[in-house]
Design an enzyme around this catalytic site. Structure first.
Site, PDB file in Angstrom:
ATOM      1  N   LYS A   7       0.724  -1.122   0.130  1.00 50.36           N
ATOM      2  CA  LYS A   7      -0.132  -0.037  -0.017  1.00 50.36           C
ATOM      3  C   LYS A   7       0.769   1.383  -0.160  1.00 50.36           C
ATOM      4  CE  LYS A   7      -4.740  -0.641   2.063  1.00 50.36           C
ATOM      5  NZ  LYS A   7      -5.585  -0.186   3.110  1.00 50.36           N
ATOM      6  N   GLU A  46     -19.528  -8.468   9.203  1.00 52.94           N
ATOM      7  CA  GLU A  46     -20.772  -7.988   9.959  1.00 52.94           C
ATOM      8  C   GLU A  46     -21.533  -9.118  10.557  1.00 52.94           C
ATOM      9  OE1 GLU A  46     -18.982  -4.943   7.265  1.00 52.94           O
ATOM     10  OE2 GLU A  46     -19.621  -6.773   6.843  1.00 52.94           O
ATOM     11  N   ARG A  70     -25.538  -5.453   5.808  1.00 55.23           N
ATOM     12  CA  ARG A  70     -24.905  -6.882   5.408  1.00 55.23           C
ATOM     13  C   ARG A  70     -25.441  -7.967   6.517  1.00 55.23           C
ATOM     14  NH1 ARG A  70     -20.207  -5.891   1.680  1.00 55.23           N
ATOM     15  NH2 ARG A  70     -19.361  -7.897   2.524  1.00 55.23           N
TER      16      ARG A  70
END
Length: 641
Positions: free
Chosen positions: A285, A371, A399
Site C-alpha cells: 500500500k 458484519e 449486510r
C-alpha cells in the site's frame, strides 16, 4: 494535470487497447507515469490513495494481458480503482473524483463499460465474477472474468461462499488475491517468482492434472499418500492448499510490483485450459510515494494534500466528530462497568473505537470484514450477561440484517448498536449513505431506536444504552462534526420513548428526529417571521414513539411536519400510522413527512445533498406554506367549493 512532458507514454494511452500496443519494455515507464498521475489527481481531490498506489503495476498488467472490456475486470470494494479509471478513458475527468457531477470514488456501471460491476462494499467480486463467467459459459461466448480482491476482504465469509461454488466456471474465472498487508505471504523474492511462473505454466498444470487422474486409479492408501505429498509440496512452496481445496489452482506468491514476473504469470493464467485459478499477488500500500509508505495507514483515505511534501489539508478546527464523542462516551462507561465490550468490523478508527481498544484491549474485538459474525457474536455476549456495543456503519449493518432479526430481535437480546454514518455522507455517495437503518430497525419488535440531535444528546444516549438490558437498542448518528454544544460532565439517563419540546408555538409543529433539528430551528424562525407560531419537538426516539407528546402536538396544531435523515418507512411512516390509528387526522390536521427521496443520491457536499433531498430549512418552510395553501406571494389560497 501532470505536465505532459513528464507523462509521454501515458499521454498516448486513452484505453487499454492503446496500452496493449506498447512494447513490454515500455510498461515500467508507463506504470511510473500512472503512479505520478494518480498522486497528482488525488492531491487535488482527496480520496483513497494508498490502495490505488499499491496496484498500479497490477492494473497495467491486467489490462495489458487480458482483453478488457470483453474480459470482465471486477475490483473488490473499488478503493483502488483510480489508476484503472485513468487507463480506461477517464483521465480527463480524474480531477472530479468524489465531487458533485464528477467521477465516483468507486467502480460504477453507468460510468464506463470498463466497470462491469459496481462495488463499494467488500467481498463481492468473486461472486459477481463467477456470474459473468458462468453466463459466458452458458452462452458459449468468449471472455474471462477477473476478480481482484484484497486480503482484508478475504476475511468475509461471502468470498469463501463464492469460491466454494466457483469450480463450474473452469478457466473462465481468474481470482487475483491482492495481499497488501503481508498477512498471508512470506517475503517475495526471485525464487518465489520463479515458482509462480512454473506453477502457472501449461506443463505444470498438465502434470498436476495427470497426477490426479493416475491417483484415482491407484489403491486408496497410495492415492491418499500421493495427494498429501502433492499438497505438502505445494504448501511448502506456495501456501495454496486451502485455495486448492476450494477447487482453485493456486499460483503465487508473485511480486505485484515486478512487471517481469506479473506479465508472464498472467499470460500463463490467461491461456490455461484448466481453472479456476487464484493468483496470489503481494503488493505494498502506498507504493512509490514516500509519505504514504511512511504513514501508519499508508494514506488509505486522504484530504487534499501537497504532492511534494505529502502534507494534507487540515479541516478547520471545530466541534468533535460524532464518532469520537461516541468512542469517549463508551470509554467512560467502561471505567465503571466491566460488562461493557466493543465490537467493530474492520473499522476501529472509523467508528471511534480506537480509544476503547487502547484503554480496554481485552474487551475490544475487531472481527474483520464480517458484519454477520459481529452481530451474532454480540448476541452471544449479551446472552451471557455482557453489555456489548456493536459499532458498525449504517450502510454496512445492512449486510447483517438477518442476524439482527433472527439472532438479536427475536431473542430480545440486549445488543447495543452504535450506527455511524447515518444519513447522507457526501463524497462517498450512495454506496455508503446510511439511508435505511430507521426503516429496517424500527419495523422490528423489541427494538429501541434513538437518534441524537447533537453531540451532547449522543453522550446521553450511550449512557442510556449501557443501562438498557431489556432488549436490543440502537443509536444512529451522522458522519462529521457535532454542532458545538458543550458535552455533559455527567450523562443523563433518558426515559425510553420520551422526547422533548425545544420550542413552543401554537400553529405549526415540527417533529424532528436526529440532526435536522438545526434546520428545523432555522425554519421556525422563518415561519415566525411570517406570523406562524411554531413548536419544535426533538423526538429522540423513532421507536418507541413518544405517543403522548405526538398526540398532544397533532391535536393542538394546524400543521405538523416530520423530518428525518432517512428513507420512506421510517419516522414519518410510524407517525402517520399512529395518527391514523388514533384518528388524529380525522379532524383536518395537515400532516406532512419529510424524508430522503426514493432515489440513490450521487456524491456531493452533504449540504448540497440535503438541499436536493428537500431536508433543509427552506424545504420545511415551503412544505408548511403549501400545506396552509400559501401561494408564492404569501397569500392564503382558499380551496374551491
Amino acid at each position: 494535470m501532470v505536465d505532459a512532458s513528464t507523462t509521454p507514454l501515458l499521454d498516448t494511452v486513452d484505453t487499454p487497447a492503446d496500452l496493449r500496443r506498447l512494447a513490454p519494455a515500455d510498461l515500467r515507464q508507463l506504470a511510473d507515469e500512472l503512479r505520478q498521475e494518480t498522486i497528482s489527481a488525488v492531491g487535488v481531490t482527496g480520496g483513497h490513495l494508498g490502495s490505488g498506489l499499491g496496484v498500479v503495476e497490477l492494473t497495467v498488467a491486467i489490462h495489458y494481458v487480458f482483453d478488457t472490456p470483453r474480459d470482465r475486470l471486477v475490483w473488490d470494494v473499488g478503493h483502488q480503482c483510480y489508476p484503472h479509471k485513468i487507463l480506461t478513458g477517464r483521465r480527463d475527468r480524474i480531477r472530479t473524483l468524489r465531487m458533485g457531477g464528477g467521477l465516483s470514488g468507486f467502480t460504477k456501471r453507468s460510468e464506463s463499460e470498463y466497470d462491469p460491476f459496481g462495488a463499494a462494499h467488500s467481498s463481492t467480486s468473486i461472486s459477481a465474477s463467477l456470474g459473468f463467467a458462468i453466463a459466458n459459459k452458458i452462452a458459449d461466448q468468449p471472455g474471462k472474468a477477473i476478480a481482484v480482491i484484497g486480503d482484508g476482504a478475504m476475511s468475509a465469509g461471502m468470498a469463501y461462499e463464492a469460491m466454494n461454488n466457483a469450480e463450474a466456471a473452469g478457466n473462465r474465472l481468474v481470482v487475483i488475491l491482492n495481499d497488501n498487508d503481508m498477512s498471508i505471504a512470506p517475503p517475495v523474492g526471485g525464487l518465489s517468482g520463479y515458482l509462480a511462473r512454473l506453477a502457472s505454466s501449461k506443463e505444470f498444470l498438465g502434470l498436476r492434472d495427470l497426477a490426479k487422474r493416475v491417483a484415482k486409479r491407484l489403491p486408496r492408501p497410495l492415492a491418499t499418500s500421493l495427494k498429501k505429498t502433492d499438497e505438502f509440496a505445494r504448501g511448502m512452496a506456495m501456501g495454496g492448499t486451502l485455495f486448492e481445496e476450494l477447487g482453485f489452482y493456486y499460483v503465487g506468491p508473485v511480486d505485484g510490483h515486478n512487471l517481469d514476473q506479473l506479465i508472464p504469470v498472467l499470460e500463463n493464467v490467461r491461456d490455461a485450459v484448466d481453472g479456476p485459478i487464484l493468483v496470489h499477488v503481494v503488493t505494498q500500500k502506498g507504493k512509490g510515494y514516500a509519505p504514504a509508505e511512511a504513514a501508519a495507514d499508508k494514506y488509505h483515505g486522504v484530504q487534499r494534500f501537497d504532492v511534494i511534501t505529502g502534507t494534507q489539508a487540515k479541516a478547520p478546527p471545530g466541534p468533535p466528530q460524532y464518532q469520537n464523542v461516541f468512542g469517549q462516551a463508551l470509554v467512560d462507561a467502561a471505567k465503571t462497568d466491566s460488562r461493557v465490550v466493543a465490537i467493530t468490523a474492520a473499522m476501529p478508527s472509523g467508528t471511534g473505537l480506537d480509544a476503547f481498544a487502547k484503554n480496554y484491549p481485552d474487551r475490544f474485538f475487531d472481527v474483520g470484514i464480517a458484519e454477520q459474525h459481529a452481530v451474532t457474536f454480540a448476541a452471544g455476549l449479551a446472552a451471557q450477561g455482557m453489555r456489548p456495543f456493536c459499532a458498525i456503519y449504517s450502510t454496512f449493518l445492512q449486510r447483517a440484517y438477518d442476524q439482527v432479526v433472527h439472532d438479536v430481535a427475536i431473542q430480545n437480546l440486549p445488543v447495543r448498536f452504535a450506527i455511524d454514518r447515518a444519513g447522507l455522507v457526501g463524497a462517498d455517495g450512495a454506496t455508503h449513505a446510511g439511508s435505511f437503518d430507521v426503516t429496517y430497525l424500527a419495523s422490528l419488535p423489541n427494538f429501541v431506536v434513538m437518534a441524537p440531535s447533537d453531540e451532547a444528546e449522543l453522550v446521553h444516549m450511550v449512557h442510556t444504552a449501557v443501562a438498557h438490558d431489556s432488549g436490543p437498542i440502537a443509536v444512529r448518528y451522522p458522519r462529521g462534526n457535532g454542532v458545538g454544544v458543550a458535552l455533559p460532565a455527567t450523562p443523563e439517563l433518558l426515559e425510553i420513548g420520551k422526547g422533548r419540546i425545544v420550542r413552543q408555538g401554537q400553529k405549526v409543529a415540527i417533529l424532528s428526529l436526529g440532526t435536522r433539528l438545526g434546520e428545523a430551528q432555522k425554519a421556525a424562525e422563518a415561519l415566525e417571521a411570517r406570523g406562524l407560531s411554531t413548536t419544535i419537538a426533538d423526538l429522540r426516539f423513532a421507536k418507541p414513539l413518544d405517543e403522548g407528546m405526538i398526540r398532544k402536538l397533532l391535536s393542538t396544531h394546524e400543521v405538523a411536519v416530520t423530518i428525518e435523515e432517512g428513507s420512506i418507512g421510517g419516522l414519518g411512516a410510524h407517525v402517520l400510522t399512529f395518527a391514523s390509528d388514533e384518528g388524529l387526522i380525522d379532524a383536518g390536521l395537515k400532516l406532512r413527512t419529510l424524508r430522503l427521496p426514493d432515489t440513490f443520491q450521487d456524491q456531493d457536499k452533504p449540504e448540497v445533498q440535503y438541499a436536493e433531498a428537500g431536508l433543509d430549512a427552506e424545504a420545511i418552510v415551503d412544505t408548511v406554506l403549501k400545506a396552509l395553501r400559501y401561494n408564492s406571494d404569501g397569500v392564503v389560497e382558499h380551496a374551491r367549493a
